[in-house]
Design an enzyme around this catalytic site. Structure first.
Site, PDB file in Angstrom:
ATOM      1  N   GLY A 232       0.686  -1.095  -0.052  1.00 35.40           N
ATOM      2  CA  GLY A 232       0.097  -0.111   0.034  1.00 35.40           C
ATOM      3  C   GLY A 232       0.820   1.489   0.082  1.00 35.40           C
ATOM      4  O   GLY A 232       0.192   2.482   0.240  1.00 35.40           O
ATOM      5  N   GLY A 269       3.166  -3.538  -4.046  1.00 34.93           N
ATOM      6  CA  GLY A 269       3.492  -3.624  -5.703  1.00 34.93           C
ATOM      7  C   GLY A 269       3.425  -2.334  -6.216  1.00 34.93           C
ATOM      8  O   GLY A 269       4.649  -2.166  -6.907  1.00 34.93           O
ATOM      9  N   CYS A 345     -16.562   3.910 -26.403  1.00 39.00           N
ATOM     10  CA  CYS A 345     -17.794   4.560 -26.545  1.00 39.00           C
ATOM     11  C   CYS A 345     -18.399   4.896 -25.166  1.00 39.00           C
ATOM     12  O   CYS A 345     -19.497   4.232 -24.966  1.00 39.00           O
ATOM     13  CB  CYS A 345     -18.768   3.883 -27.396  1.00 39.00           C
ATOM     14  SG  CYS A 345     -18.118   3.263 -29.019  1.00 39.00           S
TER      15      CYS A 345
HETATM   16  N1  LLP Z   1      -1.525  -6.722  -0.297  1.00 36.03           N
HETATM   17  C1  LLP Z   1      -2.845  -6.693  -0.252  1.00 36.03           C
HETATM   18  C2  LLP Z   1      -3.469  -7.690   0.497  1.00 36.03           C
HETATM   19  C3  LLP Z   1      -3.573  -6.036  -1.323  1.00 36.03           C
HETATM   20  O1  LLP Z   1      -4.702  -6.144  -1.472  1.00 36.03           O
HETATM   21  C4  LLP Z   1      -2.833  -4.972  -2.269  1.00 36.03           C
HETATM   22  C5  LLP Z   1      -3.479  -4.258  -3.070  1.00 36.03           C
HETATM   23  C6  LLP Z   1      -1.515  -5.289  -2.038  1.00 36.03           C
HETATM   24  C7  LLP Z   1      -0.931  -5.740  -1.076  1.00 36.03           C
HETATM   25  C8  LLP Z   1      -0.579  -4.097  -2.825  1.00 36.03           C
HETATM   26  O2  LLP Z   1      -0.790  -2.890  -2.757  1.00 36.03           O
HETATM   27  P1  LLP Z   1       0.155  -1.764  -3.274  1.00 36.03           P
HETATM   28  O3  LLP Z   1       1.454  -1.993  -2.449  1.00 36.03           O
HETATM   29  O4  LLP Z   1       0.223  -2.042  -4.888  1.00 36.03           O
HETATM   30  O5  LLP Z   1      -0.640  -0.360  -3.045  1.00 36.03           O
HETATM   31  N2  LLP Z   1      -6.024  -0.991  -8.595  1.00 36.03           N
HETATM   32  C9  LLP Z   1      -5.806   0.154  -7.767  1.00 36.03           C
HETATM   33  C10 LLP Z   1      -5.111  -0.684  -6.477  1.00 36.03           C
HETATM   34  C11 LLP Z   1      -5.817  -1.649  -5.804  1.00 36.03           C
HETATM   35  C12 LLP Z   1      -4.952  -2.303  -4.746  1.00 36.03           C
HETATM   36  C13 LLP Z   1      -5.539  -3.506  -4.083  1.00 36.03           C
HETATM   37  N3  LLP Z   1      -4.810  -4.306  -3.208  1.00 36.03           N
HETATM   38  C14 LLP Z   1      -5.001   1.228  -8.309  1.00 36.03           C
HETATM   39  O6  LLP Z   1      -4.986   0.918  -9.514  1.00 36.03           O
HETATM   40  O7  LLP Z   1      -4.727   2.200  -7.658  1.00 36.03           O
END
Ligand code: LLP
Length: 419
Positions: A232, A269, A345
């Site tokens: 996150g 991520g 569209c």
């Molecule tokens: N761990 C869990 C349990 C998660 O649900 C997530 C992301 C991560 C790790 C990785 O989070 P990060 O470090 O990437 O923020 N589609 C959205 C983001 C959705 C994230 C969902 N869960 C966007 O494009 O901003």
């Protein structure tokens, strides 16, 4: 512009076509090293488990494996990808609020390191499946900590009412009754508060909640070895946005974990891949409607859904011949505000609203920045648009790491069914 050289991007766009995702291997490696050095300086402290959902291309996963990362997967599909990329099974954490039985079986058969369990029913199903196979699976219970991470409402996952995890009381009940679940061994607590979190406060709060739960689990006689603090970490999509203060997060989490005798897992991520990727797209047409200057490009919301889904603002720059002009801070006299839209569209098919660009012309290349995370991995085939190609730049050379889909790919399974 803080990305790969524009002549290289133009060469890739000419040879591979557009729309096209381009990733910079060196940047990915640098981002990973920064997080790993701060958060998990030694294997005894813990491990970074790259969140596959952010960018699940096999070559990116192989790179992460080579860098020493583990993997956070949330489906049978992501598990398969991690294994194909050569991930050691015990470096894989399988999370997710709705795992199917066949996905749990695949994870058990692969021998994944952890399964993060998100409900009492799931614990029962998993225990039964594992016991039937004569194995005991190591699990972490995902706690819903009731924390507001101050992010977009779609990206907050640890609020009291969110669908993720179990309430702490229920987690403690499960720990107390763990003898009724012979196929599992509860050794960890998992908390993920949300995505795009840009201050250390919510992580410190999550840490406090987790440590209290761990202490109570231990009072109940459980051997808790590991705390998974999720991912996150926010990144700066715009110059005025704040990045997550990784050092501050580390300097709170590491000493408390050491004191509590806990190993830490993190699941970033976005912070590893977002700024290491861009989406290349060509200008098809320009026009003005009701005073709004539109630039119609060949990428669309099916390629990059973040602006439509979250109102995400990505930086855009324009490559004209050899010169690139960033959307921000250019001295070009011709600068004006444009709205970059795709061919889909829907009025929501806006890739960037009100960005300042030098007058774009048909054939110019636009670079949509910070598209390495949740870009291609969220792409769809809406409007029967084949998904884009992906390219990885490594050591000054570029390689296609996913060929562009063809329309034939998209219809093949239906053509099979035509009488
Ligand atoms: N761990 C869990 C349990 C998660 O649900 C997530 C992301 C991560 C790790 C990785 O989070 P990060 O470090 O990437 O923020 N589609 C959205 C983001 C959705 C994230 C969902 N869960 C966007 O494009 O901003």
């Amino acid at each position: 512009m803080d990305f790969l050289p524009v002549d290289l991007l133009e060469e890739i766009a000419r040879q591979v076509g557009t729309p096209c995702y381009v990733y910079d291997q060196e940047r990915i490696a640098r981002n990973y090293a920064r997080l790993a050095n701060a958060l998990t300086p030694t294997a005894a402290v813990g491990r970074i488990c790259y969140s596959v959902k952010a960018n699940s291309n096999l070559s990116v996963l192989r790179l992460m494996r080579n860098l020493g990362a583990g993997f956070d997967v949330v489906s049978g599909g992501e598990l398969r990808r991690a294994l194909l990329a050569g991930a050691p099974p015990d470096s894989i954490v399988f999370a997710g609020v709705g795992k199917r039985d066949d996905e749990l079986v695949a994870a058990l058969d692969a021998g994944v390191g952890w399964i993060n369990v998100e409900s009492a029913q799931e614990l029962r199903v998993l225990s039964d499946l594992a016991a039937a196979r004569g194995v005991v699976q190591r699990v972490a219970l995902r706690i819903n900590p009731g924390i507001d991470p101050h992010t977009h409402r779609h990206l907050a996952t640890g609020k009291r009412t969110s669908k993720f995890g179990v309430e702490t009381e229920e987690a403690l009940w499960l720990v107390a009754h763990r003898a009724d679940y012979p196929g599992i061994r509860i050794e960890g607590i998992h908390i993920h508060i949300g995505s795009m979190v840009s201050d250390a406060g919510p992580y410190a709060e999550a840490m406090r909640v987790a440590l209290a739960v761990v202490a109570q689990c231990r009072t109940l006689g459980a051997t808790i070895t590991t705390l998974n603090l999720g991912g996150g970490f926010g990144v700066a999509y715009q110059p005025d946005q704040a990045e997550a203060p990784i050092q501050a997060i580390a300097s709170n989490a590491l000493p408390s974990a050491r004191q509590a005798g806990l190993r830490l897992l993190f699941e970033p991520g976005r912070a590893i891949v977002a700024d290491a990727g861009a989406l290349l797209t060509r200008v098809l047409y320009t026009k003005t409607n009701g005073g709004v200057r539109y630039v119609v490009v060949d990428a669309a919301m099916n390629d990059l859904i973040r602006p439509a889904l979250y109102g995400a603002a990505h930086r855009v720059s324009c490559v004209k011949g050899q010169a690139s002009t960033d959307a921000i801070g250019s001295a070009d006299d011709d600068l004006a505000q444009y709205t970059v839209v795709g061919p889909v569209c829907e009025s929501g098919d806006v890739l960037a609203a009100g960005v300042t660009l030098p007058k774009p012309q048909r054939g110019d290349l636009l670079v949509i920045h910070h598209a390495g995370a949740y870009g291609m991995s969220m792409a769809s085939n809406y409007n029967t648009r084949p998904r884009a190609a992906e390219v990885l730049v490594a050591d000054g050379k570029w390689h296609v790491i996913r060929r562009r889909e063809s329309t034939e790919d998209l219809v093949a399974r239906e053509v099979e069914c035509l009488a």
